[in-house]
Design an enzyme around this catalytic site. Structure first.
Site, mmCIF file in Angstrom:
data_model
loop_
_atom_site.group_PDB
_atom_site.id
_atom_site.type_symbol
_atom_site.label_atom_id
_atom_site.label_comp_id
_atom_site.label_asym_id
_atom_site.label_seq_id
_atom_site.Cartn_x
_atom_site.Cartn_y
_atom_site.Cartn_z
ATOM 1 N N ASN A 173 0.846 -1.199 0.000
ATOM 2 C CA ASN A 173 0.000 0.000 0.000
ATOM 3 C C ASN A 173 0.875 1.240 0.000
ATOM 4 O O ASN A 173 1.947 1.245 0.593
ATOM 5 C CB ASN A 173 -0.893 -0.013 1.260
ATOM 6 C CG ASN A 173 -2.096 0.905 1.135
ATOM 7 O OD1 ASN A 173 -2.875 0.772 0.200
ATOM 8 N ND2 ASN A 173 -2.240 1.829 2.052
ATOM 9 N N GLU A 232 -22.704 14.662 -0.586
ATOM 10 C CA GLU A 232 -22.200 14.595 0.796
ATOM 11 C C GLU A 232 -21.253 15.762 1.074
ATOM 12 O O GLU A 232 -21.285 16.364 2.143
ATOM 13 C CB GLU A 232 -21.504 13.249 1.035
ATOM 14 C CG GLU A 232 -22.490 12.085 1.043
ATOM 15 C CD GLU A 232 -21.912 10.801 1.624
ATOM 16 O OE1 GLU A 232 -20.760 10.475 1.297
ATOM 17 O OE2 GLU A 232 -22.611 10.144 2.412
HETATM 18 C C1 LIG Z 1 -15.873 11.341 -0.609
HETATM 19 C C2 LIG Z 1 -16.342 9.920 -0.806
HETATM 20 C C3 LIG Z 1 -17.419 9.437 -0.076
HETATM 21 C C4 LIG Z 1 -17.838 8.108 -0.232
HETATM 22 N N1 LIG Z 1 -18.893 7.667 0.516
HETATM 23 C C5 LIG Z 1 -19.260 6.367 0.428
HETATM 24 C C6 LIG Z 1 -20.291 5.844 1.274
HETATM 25 O O1 LIG Z 1 -20.887 6.572 2.058
HETATM 26 N N2 LIG Z 1 -20.576 4.523 1.184
HETATM 27 C C7 LIG Z 1 -19.928 3.682 0.314
HETATM 28 O O2 LIG Z 1 -20.213 2.469 0.315
HETATM 29 N N3 LIG Z 1 -18.968 4.133 -0.507
HETATM 30 C C8 LIG Z 1 -18.613 5.450 -0.482
HETATM 31 N N4 LIG Z 1 -17.610 5.936 -1.305
HETATM 32 C C9 LIG Z 1 -16.968 5.013 -2.272
HETATM 33 C C10 LIG Z 1 -15.908 4.167 -1.575
HETATM 34 O O3 LIG Z 1 -15.041 4.966 -0.824
HETATM 35 C C11 LIG Z 1 -15.111 3.344 -2.587
HETATM 36 O O4 LIG Z 1 -16.011 2.612 -3.378
HETATM 37 C C12 LIG Z 1 -14.151 2.407 -1.846
HETATM 38 O O5 LIG Z 1 -13.146 3.157 -1.203
HETATM 39 C C13 LIG Z 1 -13.510 1.400 -2.806
HETATM 40 O O6 LIG Z 1 -12.664 0.543 -2.078
HETATM 41 P P1 LIG Z 1 -11.372 -0.083 -2.758
HETATM 42 O O7 LIG Z 1 -10.775 -0.999 -1.754
HETATM 43 O O8 LIG Z 1 -11.679 -0.578 -4.113
HETATM 44 O O9 LIG Z 1 -10.406 1.164 -2.997
HETATM 45 P P2 LIG Z 1 -9.781 2.171 -1.934
HETATM 46 O O10 LIG Z 1 -10.558 2.190 -0.685
HETATM 47 O O11 LIG Z 1 -9.615 3.447 -2.694
HETATM 48 O O12 LIG Z 1 -8.363 1.534 -1.641
HETATM 49 C C14 LIG Z 1 -7.336 1.494 -2.590
HETATM 50 C C15 LIG Z 1 -6.014 1.417 -1.830
HETATM 51 O O13 LIG Z 1 -4.970 1.248 -2.759
HETATM 52 C C16 LIG Z 1 -3.921 2.159 -2.492
HETATM 53 N N5 LIG Z 1 -3.266 2.444 -3.757
HETATM 54 C C17 LIG Z 1 -3.782 3.050 -4.857
HETATM 55 N N6 LIG Z 1 -2.873 3.093 -5.835
HETATM 56 C C18 LIG Z 1 -1.760 2.498 -5.350
HETATM 57 C C19 LIG Z 1 -0.481 2.224 -5.903
HETATM 58 N N7 LIG Z 1 -0.161 2.559 -7.148
HETATM 59 N N8 LIG Z 1 0.438 1.583 -5.134
HETATM 60 C C20 LIG Z 1 0.132 1.221 -3.846
HETATM 61 N N9 LIG Z 1 -1.069 1.461 -3.283
HETATM 62 C C21 LIG Z 1 -2.002 2.084 -4.030
HETATM 63 C C22 LIG Z 1 -4.629 3.375 -1.895
HETATM 64 O O14 LIG Z 1 -3.719 4.156 -1.120
HETATM 65 C C23 LIG Z 1 -5.702 2.692 -1.046
HETATM 66 O O15 LIG Z 1 -5.215 2.360 0.225
HETATM 67 C C24 LIG Z 1 -17.178 7.262 -1.166
HETATM 68 C C25 LIG Z 1 -16.092 7.751 -1.913
HETATM 69 C C26 LIG Z 1 -15.679 9.060 -1.748
HETATM 70 C C27 LIG Z 1 -14.495 9.555 -2.555
#
Ligand SMILES: Cc1cc2nc3c(=O)[nH]c(=O)nc-3n(C[C@H](O)[C@H](O)[C@H](O)COP(=O)(O)OP(=O)(O)OC[C@H]3O[C@@H](n4cnc5c(N)ncnc54)[C@H](O)[C@@H]3O)c2cc1C
Length: 391
Positions: free
Chosen positions: A36, A168
């Site tokens: 990460n 939001e």
């Molecule tokens: C402002 C906001 C409000 C939201 N509110 C809601 C809500 O109320 N309810 C809901 O269900 N969803 C909500 N969402 C959507 C939700 O946050 C995402 O769908 C969710 O975070 C996706 O999870 P993920 O594990 O796919 O990615 P992420 O949670 O984005 O995790 C990706 C990880 O990969 C890491 N990463 C990325 N690129 C690299 C790289 N090149 N090398 C190493 N590490 C890397 C990042 O640092 C992060 O830790 C919201 C999104 C936003 C932006």
């Protein structure tokens, strides 16, 4: 022989996947490495609160060590720059190369700018804790500068996009800006909040009655909606609209679109035009079965054949399912198909209220809805074993 599992990304999908995999597999079955960018997990669903100073940074930052210390998972702080599924290799920014037997890609999404000139260069985004901190510092500086410079554009805030995260954020602005104005000695009537959306209405796809409640609540707190109006260009201090109008503003925040991670697109894993990897019913890439793709960078279709919206809820369910799939890869047995169980959707409208639908038909508004939203956050924290964060 011990297999090497590498998980890329410790967001909602990747972190839950690591925890769940360790529930089923011990160290003699597989080593697990999670890579990460930061040494912490970030609660992205609450970024809009920290962007206006309504919640501390610390409460959104969960050290990976705290969650994984007793799980026998190697935590690697590093940035992935390249995936090569043919060679089974992952390249990190520091030139380190990782090899794997089974790979989990959970790198989240990127902002989609739809090619709008100047948007990427001049708009704030809200996809990480650092971006939220940057926005907060900028908003505070606008209020601090106004008494010296008297430029109205310093007090005009534009949010592009009226989907979930846009609404939001607008709700947080509506609650926080009066406080910031009072602290800076700026008359509140000079502060303007615009929400600009290309679609005909806000919160597309959401229950119409709840949308009306949200709109009325936000309008009552001074939010000006401009719907059916695409943004066509952004220059420093100026937003151009398709209607021919312009908005002079020092602050534009773009929440209008997401796409899959570019690293996934460049890797040769099969993706759709929005950069999301195509996966089968076991979340395996359709052209590389030793690669699982989870969360925002994967494409999952609902029963109507339409992509599920990218949510944290879906991401962590995929993470949990993937833990079991990895178990079957190593210990054998039949995999059950992944079926999302979407409990509902709740959008906050500031610190005191929200709107939401739980299950198929239960609608909730106001403080009660906010309570449900908070409860779902605690449920998640409980799942990852980190319920006591600092508010
Ligand atoms: C402002 C906001 C409000 C939201 N509110 C809601 C809500 O109320 N309810 C809901 O269900 N969803 C909500 N969402 C959507 C939700 O946050 C995402 O769908 C969710 O975070 C996706 O999870 P993920 O594990 O796919 O990615 P992420 O949670 O984005 O995790 C990706 C990880 O990969 C890491 N990463 C990325 N690129 C690299 C790289 N090149 N090398 C190493 N590490 C890397 C990042 O640092 C992060 O830790 C919201 C999104 C936003 C932006």
């Amino acid at each position: 022989m011990e297999k090497r599992i590498v998980i890329l990304g410790a967001g909602y999908a990747g972190l839950v996947c690591a925890l769940q995999t360790r529930k089923y597999l011990n160290s003699s079955d597989a080593s697990i490495t999670i890579v990460n960018k930061h040494n912490y997990h970030q609660l992205i669903t609450l970024l809009h609160e920290t962007a206006v100073g309504a919640r501390s940074d610390r409460s959104l930052r969960i050290p990976l060590q705290k969650v994984l210390h007793d799980k026998n998972v190697e935590i690697k702080k590093g940035t992935v720059v390249k995936l090569d599924p043919d060679a089974k290799q992952v390249k990190l920014e520091n030139d380190e190369t990782l090899t794997y037997d089974l790979l989990v890609v959970a790198l989240g999404s990127e902002t989609e700018y739809f090619g709008i000139p100047g948007l990427k260069e001049h708009a704030f985004t809200l996809k990480s804790l650092n971006q939220a901190r940057l926005l907060r510092a900028h908003i505070e500086s606008c209020f601090a500068r106004y008494p010296l410079e008297h430029k109205r554009e310093l007090l005009r805030f534009v949010v592009g996009g009226a989907g979930f995260s846009g609404i939001e954020l607008v709700g947080e602005f509506a609650d926080a800006l009066p406080r910031l104005a009072a602290e800076a000695g700026v008359p509140l009537e000079l502060v303007e909040i615009y929400n600009v959306e290309a679609a005909p209405g806000i919160l597309p796809g959401f229950d119409p009655e709840l949308v009306k409640t949200a709109e009325e609540s936000l309008k009552a707190r001074g939010v000006r909606f401009m719907t059916g109006v695409p943004i066509t260009q952004v220059e420093p201090g100026l937003v151009h609209l398709k209607s021919g109008d312009t908005i002079e503003s020092e602050t534009i925040v773009w929440t209008g679109g997401v796409r899959g991670n570019q690293i996934v697109v460049d890797s040769g894993l099969e993706t759709d035009p929005r950069g999301r990897a195509k996966v089968d019913e076991h979340l395996q890439s359709v052209n590389h079965e030793d690669v699982y793709v989870l969360g925002d960078c994967a494409l999952i279709l609902n029963e109507q054949g339409r992509p599920y919206p990218p949510t944290a809820q879906l991401a962590w369910q995929m993470g949990a399912a993937c833990g079991k799939f990895l178990y079957h890869d190593i210990r054998g047995g039949l995999k059950e198909d992944f079926k999302p169980n979407i409990a509902g959707a709740i959008a906050s409208l500031g610190r005191k209220e929200a709107i939401g639908k739980i299950g198929k038909s239960f609608k909730t508004t106001g403080k009660m809805a906010y309570f449900f939203k908070d409860a779902s956050n605690y449920r998640y924290l409980n799942k990852i074993g980190s319920v006591f964060t600092n508010r």
